[in-house]
Design a protein around this motif. Structure first.
Motif, PDB file in Angstrom:
ATOM      1  N   THR A  31      72.761   5.387   1.091  1.00 22.35           N
ATOM      2  CA  THR A  31      73.075   6.616   1.815  1.00 22.35           C
ATOM      3  C   THR A  31      72.329   7.820   1.252  1.00 22.35           C
ATOM      4  OG1 THR A  31      75.292   5.774   2.322  1.00 22.35           O
ATOM      5  CG2 THR A  31      74.950   8.149   2.525  1.00 22.35           C
ATOM      6  N   GLU A  32      72.375   7.975  -0.044  1.00 19.94           N
ATOM      7  CA  GLU A  32      71.805   9.174  -0.663  1.00 19.94           C
ATOM      8  C   GLU A  32      70.284   9.232  -0.538  1.00 19.94           C
ATOM      9  OE1 GLU A  32      75.842   8.583  -2.121  1.00 19.94           O
ATOM     10  OE2 GLU A  32      74.114   7.240  -1.910  1.00 19.94           O
ATOM     11  N   PHE A  33      69.610   8.089  -0.497  1.00 16.67           N
ATOM     12  CA  PHE A  33      68.161   8.105  -0.286  1.00 16.67           C
ATOM     13  C   PHE A  33      67.825   8.628   1.110  1.00 16.67           C
ATOM     14  CE2 PHE A  33      67.432   4.447  -3.524  1.00 16.67           C
ATOM     15  CZ  PHE A  33      67.379   5.369  -4.561  1.00 16.67           C
ATOM     16  N   TYR A  34      68.564   8.161   2.124  1.00 22.22           N
ATOM     17  CA  TYR A  34      68.351   8.663   3.480  1.00 22.22           C
ATOM     18  C   TYR A  34      68.561  10.175   3.528  1.00 22.22           C
ATOM     19  CZ  TYR A  34      68.351   4.041   5.782  1.00 22.22           C
ATOM     20  OH  TYR A  34      68.048   2.770   6.201  1.00 22.22           O
ATOM     21  N   GLU A  35      69.651  10.638   2.919  1.00 19.02           N
ATOM     22  CA  GLU A  35      69.969  12.060   2.961  1.00 19.02           C
ATOM     23  C   GLU A  35      68.911  12.889   2.241  1.00 19.02           C
ATOM     24  OE1 GLU A  35      74.864  11.557   3.097  1.00 19.02           O
ATOM     25  OE2 GLU A  35      73.837  11.970   1.201  1.00 19.02           O
ATOM     26  N   GLY A  71      62.230  14.699  23.369  1.00 21.51           N
ATOM     27  CA  GLY A  71      63.062  15.161  24.476  1.00 21.51           C
ATOM     28  C   GLY A  71      63.352  14.112  25.518  1.00 21.51           C
ATOM     29  N   GLY A  72      62.986  12.855  25.248  1.00 17.00           N
ATOM     30  CA  GLY A  72      63.194  11.787  26.214  1.00 17.00           C
ATOM     31  C   GLY A  72      64.657  11.427  26.379  1.00 17.00           C
ATOM     32  N   PRO A  73      64.954  10.589  27.395  1.00 19.00           N
ATOM     33  CA  PRO A  73      66.345  10.244  27.690  1.00 19.00           C
ATOM     34  C   PRO A  73      66.905   9.226  26.703  1.00 19.00           C
ATOM     35  CG  PRO A  73      64.874   9.051  29.147  1.00 19.00           C
ATOM     36  CD  PRO A  73      64.006   9.980  28.351  1.00 19.00           C
ATOM     37  N   GLY A  74      68.226   9.060  26.764  1.00 18.19           N
ATOM     38  CA  GLY A  74      68.883   8.041  25.962  1.00 18.19           C
ATOM     39  C   GLY A  74      69.806   8.626  24.910  1.00 18.19           C
ATOM     40  N   ARG A  75      70.563   7.730  24.279  1.00 22.99           N
ATOM     41  CA  ARG A  75      71.477   8.098  23.208  1.00 22.99           C
ATOM     42  C   ARG A  75      70.821   7.817  21.869  1.00 22.99           C
ATOM     43  NH1 ARG A  75      75.183   4.540  22.779  1.00 22.99           N
ATOM     44  NH2 ARG A  75      76.842   5.831  21.872  1.00 22.99           N
ATOM     45  N   VAL A  76      71.031   8.703  20.917  1.00 22.86           N
ATOM     46  CA  VAL A  76      70.404   8.525  19.620  1.00 22.86           C
ATOM     47  C   VAL A  76      70.846   7.218  18.978  1.00 22.86           C
ATOM     48  CG1 VAL A  76      72.166   9.807  18.325  1.00 22.86           C
ATOM     49  CG2 VAL A  76      69.824   9.665  17.453  1.00 22.86           C
ATOM     50  N   MET A  94      70.286   8.540   9.293  1.00 23.24           N
ATOM     51  CA  MET A  94      69.059   8.389  10.062  1.00 23.24           C
ATOM     52  C   MET A  94      69.201   9.022  11.437  1.00 23.24           C
ATOM     53  SD  MET A  94      66.026   7.014   9.582  1.00 23.24           S
ATOM     54  CE  MET A  94      65.177   8.348  10.419  1.00 23.24           C
ATOM     55  N   ARG A  95      70.349   8.840  12.047  1.00 27.67           N
ATOM     56  CA  ARG A  95      70.580   9.459  13.361  1.00 27.67           C
ATOM     57  C   ARG A  95      70.573  10.988  13.243  1.00 27.67           C
ATOM     58  NH1 ARG A  95      74.318   4.847  13.894  1.00 27.67           N
ATOM     59  NH2 ARG A  95      76.020   6.144  13.093  1.00 27.67           N
ATOM     60  N   GLY A  96      71.131  11.497  12.145  1.00 35.17           N
ATOM     61  CA  GLY A  96      71.127  12.938  11.936  1.00 35.17           C
ATOM     62  C   GLY A  96      69.710  13.486  11.808  1.00 35.17           C
ATOM     63  N   GLN A  97      68.845  12.753  11.124  1.00 35.86           N
ATOM     64  CA  GLN A  97      67.456  13.205  10.999  1.00 35.86           C
ATOM     65  C   GLN A  97      66.774  13.232  12.362  1.00 35.86           C
ATOM     66  OE1 GLN A  97      65.066  11.293   7.994  1.00 35.86           O
ATOM     67  NE2 GLN A  97      63.150  11.898   8.984  1.00 35.86           N
ATOM     68  N   TRP A 100      67.870  16.220  14.332  1.00 30.44           N
ATOM     69  CA  TRP A 100      67.209  17.437  13.869  1.00 30.44           C
ATOM     70  C   TRP A 100      65.788  17.523  14.400  1.00 30.44           C
ATOM     71  CZ3 TRP A 100      62.816  18.241  10.916  1.00 30.44           C
ATOM     72  CH2 TRP A 100      62.589  19.563  10.529  1.00 30.44           C
ATOM     73  N   MET A 101      65.058  16.427  14.383  1.00 25.73           N
ATOM     74  CA  MET A 101      63.691  16.413  14.888  1.00 25.73           C
ATOM     75  C   MET A 101      63.665  16.760  16.374  1.00 25.73           C
ATOM     76  SD  MET A 101      62.281  13.011  12.866  1.00 25.73           S
ATOM     77  CE  MET A 101      60.596  13.114  13.483  1.00 25.73           C
ATOM     78  N   ARG A 102      64.586  16.206  17.137  1.00 23.97           N
ATOM     79  CA  ARG A 102      64.652  16.497  18.573  1.00 23.97           C
ATOM     80  C   ARG A 102      64.990  17.980  18.815  1.00 23.97           C
ATOM     81  NH1 ARG A 102      65.990  13.317  23.402  1.00 23.97           N
ATOM     82  NH2 ARG A 102      67.252  14.543  24.870  1.00 23.97           N
TER      83      ARG A 102
END
Length: 377
Positions: A31-35, A71-76, A94-97, A100-102
């Motif tokens: 977890t902490e590496f992703y964050e 900006g494409g369609p779909g769920r993260v 990962m979903r949070g990153q 943020w990018m979107r």
């Protein structure tokens, strides 16, 4: 000597004018590496103009992730699950990153991009690259059959499926992949051409050379260089064993190949941890993925760099190895990676910096998913 990963000035001093910052990790699904990587990428994008996050994940699958952050369609949740291989996308950090990018892309012109740089199908199935190519070049008779033949399934299912193929079946598949790759290269679509290169590397990895870099390492390094033709400055995320400059188990790494091409344009940051969960495997037979898997508590050996950095007493310790005194590593034999002591002869040669976390936690559910996957084989 010390660096603060949360301080923009400290990060700026470490990175300098480098075009590539390679961020390693001592173990996957931490977890902490992703964050930490998310936080560093945001700083590099906002403060230094870095425009792409390049991940140890399938190149072909990553095309859909980049479309979503644009900006494409779909769920993260769906995009991260299906577009990031090795199941690395099945976690909230990962979903949070990606969110943020979107959001950054929707807010203004300073676009950030996502790229995978790895072989398709968690390196066991060529199917995703086949489909990506056929989406970009004119079709021919037999394409549908190749899609069916090449879509071997999930990671372990694909490895077992290929191993169980008859010799004529394997030959038919590999001939189809080679012919499709040649069509893609001749068509002139650059993305299809990179997918074609992934098919060549996939086939070469099935029977790798006895010495020299593995085809997978070569493909990842070449993909990063391909991305640099399109992006100004990029962050590359992979295991320590891939990003390090010096050989790993006597084989040149992606980091070493990039170092030969980029020189001072590359900064390599290894990430380690002292205590927390550690996954270990016990192979039962030569059959692919026929192994027992255990989740144990990691204890850093006294002669490891983790034990040395634990003694600093901070939750997060960052060391700029280029400025550290050589005596810092007296008595240190290696850094922990992949459940064992990975000998490193010269830390400043392997990494420019180390970020050490005293204690980490595993991505919720990651070990259970892995165990269920292996038990199903």
């Amino acid at each position: 000597m010390m660096i603060d990963p949360g301080d923009a000035a400290s990060v700026r001093e470490l990175v300098g004018d480098a075009r590539v910052v390679a961020l390693g990790e001592g173990a996957h699904n931490i977890t902490e590496f992703y964050e930490l990587k998310d936080r560093l990428f945001r700083t590099l994008a906002e403060e230094l103009g870095f425009s792409a996050f390049v991940m140890e994940s399938g190149f072909a699958e990553g095309l859909a992730v980049d479309a979503w952050v644009g900006g494409g369609p779909g769920r993260v949740e769906d995009v991260a699950r299906d577009g990031i291989t090795y199941r690395f996308g099945e976690c909230e950090p990962m979903r949070g990153q990606l969110r943020w990018m979107r959001a950054r892309n929707c807010a203004g012109p300073a676009r950030v991009s996502f790229y995978g740089m790895d072989l398709p199908g968690s390196s066991t199935s060529p199917g995703p690259a086949v489909r990506a190519i056929l989406d970009r070049i004119p079709g021919r008779p037999g394409d549908r059959e190749l899609v069916h033949l090449s879509d071997l399934g999930g990671r372990t299912e694909a490895a077992l499926g290929y191993a169980a193929m008859s010799a004529p079946g394997r030959a038919l598949l590999l001939r189809g992949l080679r012919e499709l790759a040649e069509r893609a290269a001749a068509h002139g679509d650059e993305v299809a051409g990179r997918c074609a290169a992934s098919l060549h590397a996939f086939a070469a990895e099935l029977d790798p050379p006895a010495a020299g870099p593995y085809p997978r390492e070569v493909f990842m390094a070449e993909t990063v260089r391909w991305i640099l033709e399109r992006e100004g400055r990029v962050v590359v995320s992979a295991h320590n064993a891939h990003v390090r400059r010096t050989p790993f188990l006597n084989r040149p790494t992606m980091g070493g190949l990039l170092d030969a091409a980029l020189g001072d344009g590359l900064v390599v940051v290894g990430m380690t941890y002292g205590s927390g969960p550690e996954v270990r495997f016990a192979q039962r037979s030569p059959r692919p993925y026929d192994c027992d898997v255990f989740l144990e508590a990691r204890v850093a050996p006294a002669n490891s760099v983790e034990a040395l950095l634990d003694r600093v007493g901070q939750a997060v310790t960052g060391v700029d190895l280029r400025r550290a005194p050589r005596t810092l590593f007296d008595g240190v034999d290696g850094t922990l990676a992949g459940g064992g002591l990975d000998l490193v002869d010269d830390f400043p040669a392997a990494f420019d910096a180390l970020i050490h976390l005293r204690r980490v936690t595993r991505i919720p559910g990651a070990f259970e998913r892995l165990r269920a996957e292996l038990e199903a084989t």
